[in-house]
Design an enzyme around this catalytic site. Structure first.
Site, PDB file in Angstrom:
ATOM      1  N   LYS A 239       0.834  -1.212   0.000  1.00 24.92           N
ATOM      2  CA  LYS A 239       0.000   0.000   0.000  1.00 24.92           C
ATOM      3  C   LYS A 239       0.865   1.258   0.000  1.00 24.92           C
ATOM      4  O   LYS A 239       0.669   2.167  -0.798  1.00 24.92           O
ATOM      5  CB  LYS A 239      -0.912   0.000   1.224  1.00 24.92           C
ATOM      6  N   ASN A 240       1.830   1.315   0.930  1.00 22.59           N
ATOM      7  CA  ASN A 240       2.580   2.564   1.080  1.00 22.59           C
ATOM      8  C   ASN A 240       3.508   2.841  -0.100  1.00 22.59           C
ATOM      9  O   ASN A 240       3.866   3.994  -0.334  1.00 22.59           O
ATOM     10  CB  ASN A 240       3.358   2.560   2.400  1.00 22.59           C
TER      11      ASN A 240
ATOM     12  N   CYS B 149      -5.216   8.272   8.860  1.00 29.70           N
ATOM     13  CA  CYS B 149      -5.449   7.754  10.204  1.00 29.70           C
ATOM     14  C   CYS B 149      -5.105   8.796  11.249  1.00 29.70           C
ATOM     15  O   CYS B 149      -4.122   9.526  11.111  1.00 29.70           O
ATOM     16  CB  CYS B 149      -4.593   6.509  10.435  1.00 29.70           C
TER      17      CYS B 149
ATOM     18  N   ARG C 159       0.385  15.124  12.939  1.00 32.43           N
ATOM     19  CA  ARG C 159       1.122  14.618  11.773  1.00 32.43           C
ATOM     20  C   ARG C 159       1.624  15.814  10.959  1.00 32.43           C
ATOM     21  O   ARG C 159       1.134  16.096   9.873  1.00 32.43           O
ATOM     22  CB  ARG C 159       0.235  13.690  10.939  1.00 32.43           C
ATOM     23  N   PRO C 160       2.627  16.544  11.503  1.00 30.09           N
ATOM     24  CA  PRO C 160       3.108  17.733  10.816  1.00 30.09           C
ATOM     25  C   PRO C 160       3.781  17.393   9.486  1.00 30.09           C
ATOM     26  O   PRO C 160       4.209  16.247   9.287  1.00 30.09           O
ATOM     27  CB  PRO C 160       4.140  18.318  11.793  1.00 30.09           C
ATOM     28  N   ILE C 161       3.869  18.372   8.590  1.00 26.67           N
ATOM     29  CA  ILE C 161       4.577  18.144   7.319  1.00 26.67           C
ATOM     30  C   ILE C 161       5.685  19.181   7.133  1.00 26.67           C
ATOM     31  O   ILE C 161       6.056  19.520   6.020  1.00 26.67           O
ATOM     32  CB  ILE C 161       3.611  18.124   6.102  1.00 26.67           C
ATOM     33  N   ASP C 162       6.203  19.672   8.275  1.00 23.98           N
ATOM     34  CA  ASP C 162       7.234  20.710   8.202  1.00 23.98           C
ATOM     35  C   ASP C 162       8.485  20.251   7.445  1.00 23.98           C
ATOM     36  O   ASP C 162       9.126  21.054   6.754  1.00 23.98           O
ATOM     37  CB  ASP C 162       7.616  21.166   9.621  1.00 23.98           C
ATOM     38  N   GLN C 163       8.835  18.969   7.544  1.00 25.69           N
ATOM     39  CA  GLN C 163      10.048  18.499   6.858  1.00 25.69           C
ATOM     40  C   GLN C 163       9.837  18.442   5.335  1.00 25.69           C
ATOM     41  O   GLN C 163      10.778  18.661   4.568  1.00 25.69           O
ATOM     42  CB  GLN C 163      10.472  17.119   7.383  1.00 25.69           C
TER      43      GLN C 163
ATOM     44  N   ASP D 253       3.647   0.272  12.265  1.00 25.14           N
ATOM     45  CA  ASP D 253       2.426  -0.222  11.615  1.00 25.14           C
ATOM     46  C   ASP D 253       2.126  -1.687  11.961  1.00 25.14           C
ATOM     47  O   ASP D 253       1.102  -2.225  11.533  1.00 25.14           O
ATOM     48  CB  ASP D 253       2.512  -0.045  10.092  1.00 25.14           C
TER      49      ASP D 253
ATOM     50  N   ARG E 117      -9.087   0.672   3.462  1.00 21.47           N
ATOM     51  CA  ARG E 117      -8.101   1.585   2.867  1.00 21.47           C
ATOM     52  C   ARG E 117      -6.803   0.859   2.532  1.00 21.47           C
ATOM     53  O   ARG E 117      -6.102   1.250   1.612  1.00 21.47           O
ATOM     54  CB  ARG E 117      -7.761   2.714   3.854  1.00 21.47           C
TER      55      ARG E 117
HETATM   56  C1  UD1 Z   1       4.439   6.650   6.788  1.00 17.24           C
HETATM   57  C2  UD1 Z   1       3.437   5.561   6.534  1.00 17.24           C
HETATM   58  C3  UD1 Z   1       2.747   5.162   7.839  1.00 17.24           C
HETATM   59  C4  UD1 Z   1       3.778   4.796   8.901  1.00 17.24           C
HETATM   60  C5  UD1 Z   1       4.828   5.893   9.043  1.00 17.24           C
HETATM   61  C6  UD1 Z   1       5.981   5.487   9.956  1.00 17.24           C
HETATM   62  C7  UD1 Z   1       2.750   6.042   4.276  1.00 17.24           C
HETATM   63  C8  UD1 Z   1       1.678   6.525   3.380  1.00 17.24           C
HETATM   64  N1  UD1 Z   1       2.452   6.058   5.584  1.00 17.24           N
HETATM   65  O1  UD1 Z   1       3.708   7.776   7.278  1.00 17.24           O
HETATM   66  O2  UD1 Z   1       1.916   4.040   7.566  1.00 17.24           O
HETATM   67  O3  UD1 Z   1       3.138   4.628  10.145  1.00 17.24           O
HETATM   68  O4  UD1 Z   1       5.404   6.197   7.745  1.00 17.24           O
HETATM   69  O5  UD1 Z   1       6.589   4.327   9.489  1.00 17.24           O
HETATM   70  O6  UD1 Z   1       3.807   5.628   3.844  1.00 17.24           O
HETATM   71  N2  UD1 Z   1       7.159  14.121  11.189  1.00 17.24           N
HETATM   72  C9  UD1 Z   1       7.395  15.442  11.478  1.00 17.24           C
HETATM   73  N3  UD1 Z   1       7.453  16.326  10.439  1.00 17.24           N
HETATM   74  C10 UD1 Z   1       7.284  15.938   9.143  1.00 17.24           C
HETATM   75  C11 UD1 Z   1       7.038  14.593   8.868  1.00 17.24           C
HETATM   76  C12 UD1 Z   1       6.962  13.698   9.916  1.00 17.24           C
HETATM   77  O7  UD1 Z   1       7.540  15.827  12.637  1.00 17.24           O
HETATM   78  O8  UD1 Z   1       7.355  16.793   8.250  1.00 17.24           O
HETATM   79  C13 UD1 Z   1       7.099  13.142  12.306  1.00 17.24           C
HETATM   80  C14 UD1 Z   1       5.717  12.475  12.441  1.00 17.24           C
HETATM   81  O9  UD1 Z   1       4.851  13.226  13.240  1.00 17.24           O
HETATM   82  C15 UD1 Z   1       6.103  11.133  13.059  1.00 17.24           C
HETATM   83  C16 UD1 Z   1       7.475  10.833  12.439  1.00 17.24           C
HETATM   84  O10 UD1 Z   1       7.977  12.084  11.972  1.00 17.24           O
HETATM   85  O11 UD1 Z   1       6.233  11.270  14.438  1.00 17.24           O
HETATM   86  C17 UD1 Z   1       7.484   9.851  11.307  1.00 17.24           C
HETATM   87  O12 UD1 Z   1       6.534  10.252  10.326  1.00 17.24           O
HETATM   88  P1  UD1 Z   1       6.668   9.853   8.796  1.00 17.24           P
HETATM   89  O13 UD1 Z   1       7.769   8.857   8.642  1.00 17.24           O
HETATM   90  O14 UD1 Z   1       6.713  11.087   7.995  1.00 17.24           O
HETATM   91  O15 UD1 Z   1       5.283   9.127   8.550  1.00 17.24           O
HETATM   92  P2  UD1 Z   1       4.387   9.209   7.253  1.00 17.24           P
HETATM   93  O16 UD1 Z   1       5.252   9.315   6.056  1.00 17.24           O
HETATM   94  O17 UD1 Z   1       3.290  10.202   7.423  1.00 17.24           O
END
Ligand code: UD1
Length: 423
Positions: free
Chosen positions: A22-23, A117, A122-126, A307, A399
């Protein structure tokens, strides 16, 4: 509304074939936007996230033809729109990959804030930091993210946090950039390698995916005209491995990459169950006694995957002794423990840790899938519990797992999807 009714105390036995990841699929589909040609993507899992992604791509101007139950031919030569439909993007997390892809291909992207979920903040700052380092301007307002760049220029980007999504998104944004991009402290999950392999097959020049330094040499165009098969789903394979242990069953897991499953294998063996590598792409997993306690800490790959944490939690609920899970990725990943407690488990969740005092057996109860992996865990709990467990909120499960009831049913589980007439 539908519910699953799982009638328990089944020892699972038989063979299961794992679907495409899926991912990986939800990253490869938006990655097709970078291709200036036609490509075929095979081994796509037939799940609702994939179907929604295909609809979004069609709205953007892609032509998609299903050439088999798990394969599409996609033509992205005539992309006509850079704004993704907000109602669709808000339905799942991986819609954020549209930003990197559209920015790369069209220099402009407008995408609704990603949903998915509810696992905590779930920030996207990075992701944003990466786009800005490449020269884009990014603005968030009215629930939308707008990114624009006249030109994207390769540079060095250090990730403050190991993030799967940000690593892939920056890779997508830099494939067509001028010069070389280096992502440092990159995530190493198998699906990152898969997306890089897909892009390289289509004509990109990405090196080092699967290590913590990824180097992307920008190319002018991805001509495509190639076929690609999505990697097997590590999490689905791990779910069935853990179901074998929880049910004291005996399963052959086919079409999996055994290397990706080493962190799960190690814990299964530590609990007193067995894993045999059958060579090629198959694993034999069996358990003939009550598993013993283990402690788990979830970590980025190659650590124990978050997961698979809820599915492991089901085993620990009935293991001998008290086990501790430390969740280091998602702050709200223990919501499922309340559902397991309704089934007689003794779990105390406090912040990032949960304490599992193993009980002899679980009993049936109506329970709610709080997220995708929690849903899979509840199915396993229903399979090992006394009586009939009713599971609600199936949209989460649909999903991410292809034909999950059918796969479990073939292994002997008594599981039915029925219309819930009580509401
Ligand atoms: C992906 C997977 C999800 C899995 C997760 C961790 C997909 C679609 N989803 O989610 O199933 O649980 O990896 O293996 O592939 N973070 C920040 N800033 C950012 C991005 C992330 O602080 O910009 C933090 C998140 O809050 C979290 C950690 O980094 O604590 C890891 O998140 P990330 O690896 O980005 O998870 P996803 O890609 O959203």
């Amino acid at each position: 509304m539908e519910k699953l009714v799982v009638t328990g105390k089944t020892h699972l036995k038989g063979e299961v074939i794992i679907s495409g990841a899926k991912n990986a699929a939800v990253a490869i589909l938006p990655a097709t936007l970078l291709v200036d040609g036609i490509c075929v993507v095979e081994n796509l899992p037939n799940i609702s996230d994939v179907k929604i992604y295909c609809k979004i791509l069609e709205e953007l101007g892609a032509k998609i033809e299903w050439i088999g139950p798990n394969a599409i031919k996609i033509d992205t030569r005539f992309i006509s729109c850079t704004s993704a439909p907000l109602d669709m993007t808000s339905k799942f997390r991986a819609s954020y990959y549209l930003i990197g892809s559209l920015l790369s291909r069209c220099h402009h992207a407008q995408v609704g804030m990603p949903g998915g979920c509810k696992l905590g903040a779930r920030p996207i700052d990075q992701h944003i930091k990466g786009f800005e380092r490449l020269g884009a301007t990014v603005e968030i307002s009215s629930g939308k993210i707008t990114a624009h760049a006249d030109t994207l220029v390769g540079t060095s980007i250090y990730m403050d946090i190991v993030s799967v999504g940000a690593t892939i998104n920056i890779m997508l944004a830099s494939v067509l950039a001028k010069g070389t991009t280096i992502i440092e402290n990159a995530a190493k999950e198998p699906h990152i390698v898969d997306v890089a392999n897909f892009l390289n097959t289509m004509g990109a020049d990405i090196r080092g995916a699967g290590t913590d330094v990824i180097k992307i040499n920008g190319v002018d165009r991805l001509p495509g005209n190639a076929n690609y098969s999505v990697v097997p789903d590590q999490i689905e394979a791990g779910t069935f491995m853990l179901a074998a242990v929880a049910s004291r069953g005996d399963l052959i897991i086919k079409n999996c990459i055994t290397k990706h499953l080493e962190p799960v294998t190690a814990k299964i063996v530590e609990m007193g169950a067995f894993v045999e590598d059958l060579g090629g792409d198959s694993l034999h997993v069996w358990c003939n006694k009550r598993p013993t306690k283990v402690n788990i800490k979830t970590l980025p790959y190659p650590g124990f995957p978050t997961d698979l944490q809820p599915q492991m939690g089901v085993i620990l609920s009935t293991a001998e002794g008290t086990s501790i899970i430390n969740e280091s990725i998602w702050e709200s990943r223990f919501q499922y423990t309340e559902e397991l407690n309704k089934m007689g488990a003794h779990i105390t969740a406090q912040g990032k840790s949960a304490f599992f005092e193993g009980v002899e057996s679980l009993s049936s109860s109506p329970v709610y899938a709080t997220d995708l992996r929690a849903g899979a865990a509840l199915i396993i709990a229903g399979i090992i519990a006394e009586g009939s467990t009713e599971i609600y909120n199936l949209e989460h499960i649909d999903r991410g797992y292809e034909n999950i009831e059918e796969k479990f049913r073939k292994l002997g589980a008594k599981i039915e999807r029925v219309e819930d007439t009580s509401c």
